[in-house]
Design a protein around this motif. Structure first.
Motif: not given
Length: 171
Positions: A13-19, A30-34, A55-59, A139-144
């Motif tokens: 899977w792919l998800k973004s972090f800030w580092g 995740f910001t929302q439990e659901y 993990i990729y680092v978000a822009t 990108a936003r969806y992948i991060g969320v």
């Protein structure tokens, strides 16, 4: 070492972090439990073995991680342990996270069990390695929420040179 040899996993899977600092950040959040619960249902599906999280680092990452922006820098293996981010993050070493958690970000977490750092000279651009699954508008969806990579993209991740990383054990 290559992840293909180390893990036997095929799904990624792919998800973004800030580092990427697994030594004091031992989870994905995740910001929302659901959203966390939906991710867990997909990730740990009964008809497929669990995978890994690239993990990729978000822009939008902070300036201290500017050199990582847009690059895939690490991989996590996840457990089925759910909790709150403050259980799996060393807040003494990552004090800026307190403000993010207070603002309601990334609180609902899944604990990681192992981590690997991709060799810095091999950090691929996310838009090149994951060109089927990633595009700037997504990108936003992948991060969320995170997305599962195609089989070809997953294979490319599993062939990257990595080193085992220390992982914050949680509380």
């Amino acid at each position: 070492m290559r992840l293909r040899d180390e893990t036997g996993f095929r799904r990624v899977w792919l998800k973004s972090f800030w580092g990427f600092n697994p030594e004091y950040w031992g989870c994905i959040g995740f910001t929302q439990e659901y959203r966390r619960d939906r991710f867990v249902c997909e990730f740990f599906r009964q008809d497929a073995p669990p995978g890994l999280i690239a993990i990729y680092v978000a822009t939008s990452a902070p300036p201290k991680n500017q050199h990582m922006r847009g690059r895939i820098v690490g991989v996590l293996e996840l457990s089925e342990v759910l909790g709150f981010a403050e259980e799996f993050i060393d807040l003494a070493r990552e004090p800026s996270v307190r403000d993010e958690l207070a603002a309601g970000r990334w609180r609902y977490s899944v604990k990681a069990t192992r981590a690997w750092k991709i060799e810095p000279d091999a950090w691929p651009q996310v838009d090149v390695l994951a060109s089927e699954s990633y595009w700037p508008g997504r990108a936003r969806y992948i991060g969320v929420q995170g997305v599962e990579l195609s089989e070809a993209e997953a294979s490319r991740i599993l062939d990257l040179p990595v080193t085992r990383a220390e992982l914050f054990p949680g509380r």
